[in-house]
Motif scaffolding. Structure first.
Motif, mmCIF file in Angstrom:
data_model
loop_
_atom_site.group_PDB
_atom_site.id
_atom_site.type_symbol
_atom_site.label_atom_id
_atom_site.label_comp_id
_atom_site.label_asym_id
_atom_site.label_seq_id
_atom_site.Cartn_x
_atom_site.Cartn_y
_atom_site.Cartn_z
ATOM 1 N N TYR A 17 0.834 -1.208 0.000
ATOM 2 C CA TYR A 17 0.000 0.000 0.000
ATOM 3 C C TYR A 17 0.865 1.253 0.000
ATOM 4 O O TYR A 17 1.509 1.595 0.988
ATOM 5 C CB TYR A 17 -0.947 -0.020 1.200
ATOM 6 C CG TYR A 17 -2.030 -1.061 1.048
ATOM 7 C CD1 TYR A 17 -3.102 -0.854 0.196
ATOM 8 C CD2 TYR A 17 -1.954 -2.267 1.737
ATOM 9 C CE1 TYR A 17 -4.090 -1.816 0.028
ATOM 10 C CE2 TYR A 17 -2.941 -3.237 1.576
ATOM 11 C CZ TYR A 17 -4.003 -3.006 0.718
ATOM 12 O OH TYR A 17 -4.967 -3.966 0.547
ATOM 13 N N THR A 57 -2.806 -0.443 -9.070
ATOM 14 C CA THR A 57 -4.157 0.099 -9.140
ATOM 15 C C THR A 57 -4.471 0.925 -7.898
ATOM 16 O O THR A 57 -3.911 0.715 -6.825
ATOM 17 C CB THR A 57 -5.210 -1.013 -9.280
ATOM 18 O OG1 THR A 57 -5.163 -1.860 -8.125
ATOM 19 C CG2 THR A 57 -4.954 -1.837 -10.531
ATOM 20 N N GLN A 110 -6.429 1.988 -4.737
ATOM 21 C CA GLN A 110 -7.240 1.347 -3.705
ATOM 22 C C GLN A 110 -7.812 2.436 -2.796
ATOM 23 O O GLN A 110 -7.209 3.499 -2.615
ATOM 24 C CB GLN A 110 -6.368 0.415 -2.861
ATOM 25 C CG GLN A 110 -5.488 -0.528 -3.669
ATOM 26 C CD GLN A 110 -6.175 -1.812 -4.020
ATOM 27 O OE1 GLN A 110 -6.984 -2.313 -3.250
ATOM 28 N NE2 GLN A 110 -5.857 -2.372 -5.180
ATOM 29 N N TRP A 155 -9.905 -2.368 2.584
ATOM 30 C CA TRP A 155 -9.470 -1.830 1.296
ATOM 31 C C TRP A 155 -10.344 -2.360 0.159
ATOM 32 O O TRP A 155 -10.724 -3.529 0.152
ATOM 33 C CB TRP A 155 -8.015 -2.211 1.027
ATOM 34 C CG TRP A 155 -7.032 -1.473 1.876
ATOM 35 C CD1 TRP A 155 -6.407 -1.933 2.994
ATOM 36 C CD2 TRP A 155 -6.580 -0.140 1.673
ATOM 37 N NE1 TRP A 155 -5.580 -0.968 3.513
ATOM 38 C CE2 TRP A 155 -5.665 0.154 2.715
ATOM 39 C CE3 TRP A 155 -6.839 0.847 0.736
ATOM 40 C CZ2 TRP A 155 -5.022 1.378 2.829
ATOM 41 C CZ3 TRP A 155 -6.199 2.071 0.843
ATOM 42 C CH2 TRP A 155 -5.301 2.329 1.874
ATOM 43 N N ASP A 206 -10.470 -2.331 -4.188
ATOM 44 C CA ASP A 206 -9.691 -2.108 -5.400
ATOM 45 C C ASP A 206 -10.583 -1.450 -6.453
ATOM 46 O O ASP A 206 -11.589 -2.023 -6.872
ATOM 47 C CB ASP A 206 -9.155 -3.440 -5.913
ATOM 48 C CG ASP A 206 -8.189 -3.274 -7.085
ATOM 49 O OD1 ASP A 206 -7.989 -2.130 -7.547
ATOM 50 O OD2 ASP A 206 -7.643 -4.294 -7.532
ATOM 51 N N THR A 207 -10.203 -0.234 -6.886
ATOM 52 C CA THR A 207 -10.990 0.430 -7.927
ATOM 53 C C THR A 207 -10.727 -0.168 -9.299
ATOM 54 O O THR A 207 -11.483 0.079 -10.244
ATOM 55 C CB THR A 207 -10.679 1.934 -7.980
ATOM 56 O OG1 THR A 207 -9.334 2.114 -8.464
ATOM 57 C CG2 THR A 207 -10.833 2.566 -6.604
#
Length: 718
Positions: free
Chosen positions: A65, A88, A90, A98, A100-101
């Motif tokens: 992260y 990606t 997050q 969290w 994930d987009t």
């Protein structure tokens, strides 16, 4: 004749409404933060609409992260954090974990990212460049006094961000954008205020010269590489022992006294004699540091002692166990010892051994200054201000328009991502052999190279050159040991593989190229026919088309493996191999045809395999092979004049590098056949100084082909 009254001098037509960004170097403890409670959510954020937005231009970031913007709360479900994970974006928010987009911003390209929570609609959406990319249900109550972090996270579980952030804004109580498809802002963001629960609560990263700037009046503290403050003084008091043996120090055990001998060792003849008796003798002194900053330490001693930098008064907690500088056997330079502060107080400890005298003098700890990075801004907007960084252009018969924005910023508007350098092919020895890999770097930032694509074959020592849009490789060696005549190109703005362009008139290796934005010119090299003599022919191509090379003229002496440097009008060949290593410099006029003429000489030594970069004014020669060894020296010439080279400084490592440049920076990449390296270092072209570390390549190679979209041959068209 044009009317040149001052009221006819216009700055309109510039490109940059964004005036600032903050560069984060990706090192631990390099970040911006606000005190706990500086941002309190209230009803406007906790149970209302909000918008979190920023412009991002990322470099190379870790897989765990990597924190971008963090509103951190002690209660996990009330945290709002934006980070990278495996490239990606997050977000930690709607489920207390969290999410994930799925969206991965492109490295080296500015993108606008916005998160908006519509409380009444119970949705949280993410937008990239004005387009909805991700959505989730969200009506979380964020009523919390946040700890705010930008660029790194609040704990060791997070990685530090590498890249640029610009115009970070958080608004509570309202949605800034009302459509799922909108045009990203084209001017610098402003503070919104409707009421205490409907306003902008953070707006920063708008001043490249002051990372702590914040538009709503809050106090931002910078740590590590984003802290531009600097204390130039020695942090150790009485380090020369010119007051007394123990002034400013805490003494324990044995004896501490001033000595006046050993003037050959300590020069001033005044030093500390620290002698243990039935145990060690110590002097200790605390000093204050800034978290994330690098500190350089040193002391003189006669060796009958020990010295430490420690996180406590105990030597067992030492981060450096001998603070004396040592001598590097490779080049005779003094090796500095450094540490990065992770707390605000450290201790220097001097120890005299039992029964013997330790002699100390000039004990020092210096804070290293953070270099101010180039200003790299979102590539949109209109700037009415004038910055005189380029040639004056006449836009009409009645009005004179001056260019706006700095020259390196004009690179961004033309290419939409900034100055990119490409390192193409080469040979890895021993081991992998010939390479077809293409790697890229963003020259304005620091960091490691990333994969770009592949060449259509595996050349090394070909001629590399480029326009603003295309990068070329002409010829080169291939695994069969013969030169080739293939000309290939890539589109610099787009990741991908090379495409065939045409053929050169001769198969050759170790040729070199120069270019402006229209014409690429390659010359010399070694013939593919045994016994592989150097050749003197010069050819050119028009880079926006495709086709075979055309005759340009001849070198005044057949040669290969020389450095090159371009201005928009001139191309220089510097040094090289011409029946032996030479120090000659010759030149051509790129837009014409004809033979090269003498320009001047390199200083000191002949060399080949050297690399050349330029900003259109200076041509700089780096490294190379000067029998019997490689060299680390750097020297330069002024391209518009003629004459001999002048000393510039040194590379971090003696080698024959692949090189590339922008209008401000020169980059030296791998080299050192037969023991290849993957190091990258850089210089600021308009200074005279030693190179400093930039990052690493993916591969260890020598003799790669290189180019950029921002070199000196393009300086009149930025």
């Amino acid at each position: 004749m044009a009317n040149l009254r001052t009221n006819n001098l216009s700055g309109e037509g510039g490109r940059n409404a964004y005036r600032g960004s903050v560069f984060f170097n990706g090192e631990e403890n390099s970040y911006l933060t606000l005190a706990s409670g500086a941002i309190i959510s209230g009803t406007g954020f906790g149970t209302g609409d909000f918008t979190v937005e920023f412009w991002i231009n990322q470099g190379v970031n870790a897989g765990n992260y990597t924190n971008l913007v963090s509103l951190y709360a002690s209660t996990n479900v009330k945290r709002f954090q934006v980070a990278f994970l495996s490239s990606t974006i997050q977000v930690y928010t709607h489920s207390g974990s969290w999410a994930d987009t799925g969206y991965a911003p492109t490295a080296g390209v500015y993108e606008h990212i916005a998160f908006q929570r519509d409380y009444s609609g119970s949705t949280l959406k993410m937008y990239a460049n004005g387009e909805e990319k991700w959505s989730a249900s969200n009506n979380r109550d964020y009523d919390e006094a946040f700890e705010t972090y930008i660029g790194d996270g609040p704990t060791a579980a997070y990685s530090a961000f590498q890249g640029y952030l610009s115009n970070v804004r958080i608004c509570m109580g309202h949605l800034v954008y009302s459509s799922n498809y909108f045009t990203p802002p084209t001017s610098e963001l402003k503070v919104h205020y409707i009421s205490e629960n409907d306003k902008t609560i953070l707006l920063c990263c708008q001043d490249s010269d002051d990372p702590t700037q914040e538009a709503t009046g809050k106090t931002i503290t910078a740590y590590g590489g984003v802290d531009f403050s600097h204390n130039p003084d020695n942090l150790i008091k009485n380090g020369n022992f010119d007051v007394s043996a123990t002034a400013e120090w805490t003494h324990s055990g044995g004896s501490a006294a001033l000595g006046t001998g050993q003037s050959g060792t300590f020069n001033d003849g005044n030093h500390l004699v620290l002698t243990g008796s039935g145990g060690y003798a110590y002097l200790r002194q605390a000093f204050t540091t800034k978290i994330g900053r690098t500190y350089r330490v040193n002391a003189q001693s006669n060796g009958g002692d020990n010295s430490f930098i420690s996180t406590s008064t105990s030597e067992s907690d030492a981060v450096i166990t001998d603070i004396r500088s040592t001598t590097q056997t490779t080049n005779g330079r003094v090796a500095e010892k450094n540490f990065v502060a992770t707390q605000t107080t450290y201790y220097v400890i001097l120890r005299g051994n039992d029964g013997s005298a330790g002699n100390f003098d000039t004990v020092s700890v210096y804070e290293q200054e953070t270099p101010i990075p180039p200003k790299v801004l979102p590539p949109i907007g209109a700037d009415a201000g004038n910055t005189f960084g380029g040639a004056i252009s006449m836009n009409s018969s009645s009005w004179m328009y001056f260019p706006t924005g700095r020259t390196e910023e004009r690179v961004i508007v033309n290419n939409n991502f900034g100055a990119r350098g490409l390192i193409m092919g080469g040979i890895t020895y021993p081991g992998a052999g010939y390479q077809n890999v293409i790697e890229s770097i963003q020259i304005a930032s620091l960091g490691n190279a990333v994969d770009f694509g592949d060449l259509i074959n595996k050349p090394n020592a070909g001629a590399g050159f480029s326009s603003k849009t295309r990068g070329f490789v002409a010829g080169g060696n291939t695994p069969d040991g013969n030169g080739i005549n293939v000309i290939q190109f890539v589109t610099i703005a787009t990741l991908g593989n090379a495409t065939d362009f045409g053929d050169a008139g001769y198969s050759r290796a170790n040729a070199r190229g120069v270019s402006n934005n229209t014409r690429g010119v390659y010359s010399g090299g070694e013939s593919a026919s045994s016994p592989n003599p150097s050749i003197n022919n010069i050819e050119f191509i028009t880079m926006s088309t495709s086709g075979n090379g055309q005759d340009f003229g001849d070198l005044f002496d057949a040669g290969s493996s020389y450095a090159t440097a371009s201005s928009p009008t001139r191309g220089l060949n510097l040094g090289g191999y011409r029946d032996g290593e030479v120090n000659v410099i010759d030149m051509i006029t790129i837009a014409t045809t004809g033979n090269s003429i003498d320009f001047g000489d390199l200083i000191n030594t002949a060399r080949n395999g050297n690399g050349g970069v330029s900003n259109g004014h200076r041509g700089i020669v780096m490294g190379g092979y000067s029998s019997p060894a490689r060299t680390n020296t750097i020297q330069y010439v002024t391209i518009q004049s003629m004459g001999n080279a002048i000393d510039f400084g040194d590379l971090t490592d003696a080698r024959d590098p692949g090189v590339t440049s922008s209008l401000t920076r020169g980059i030296a990449t791998s080299g050192d056949y037969p023991a290849n390296t993957n190091i990258i270092d850089f210089i600021e072209i308009m200074t005279t100084a030693n190179a400093v570390d930039f990052g690493d390549m993916l591969t260890k190679t020598s003799s790669p082909q290189t180019c950029s979209n921002a070199h000196g041959g393009l300086a009149d068209d930025m």
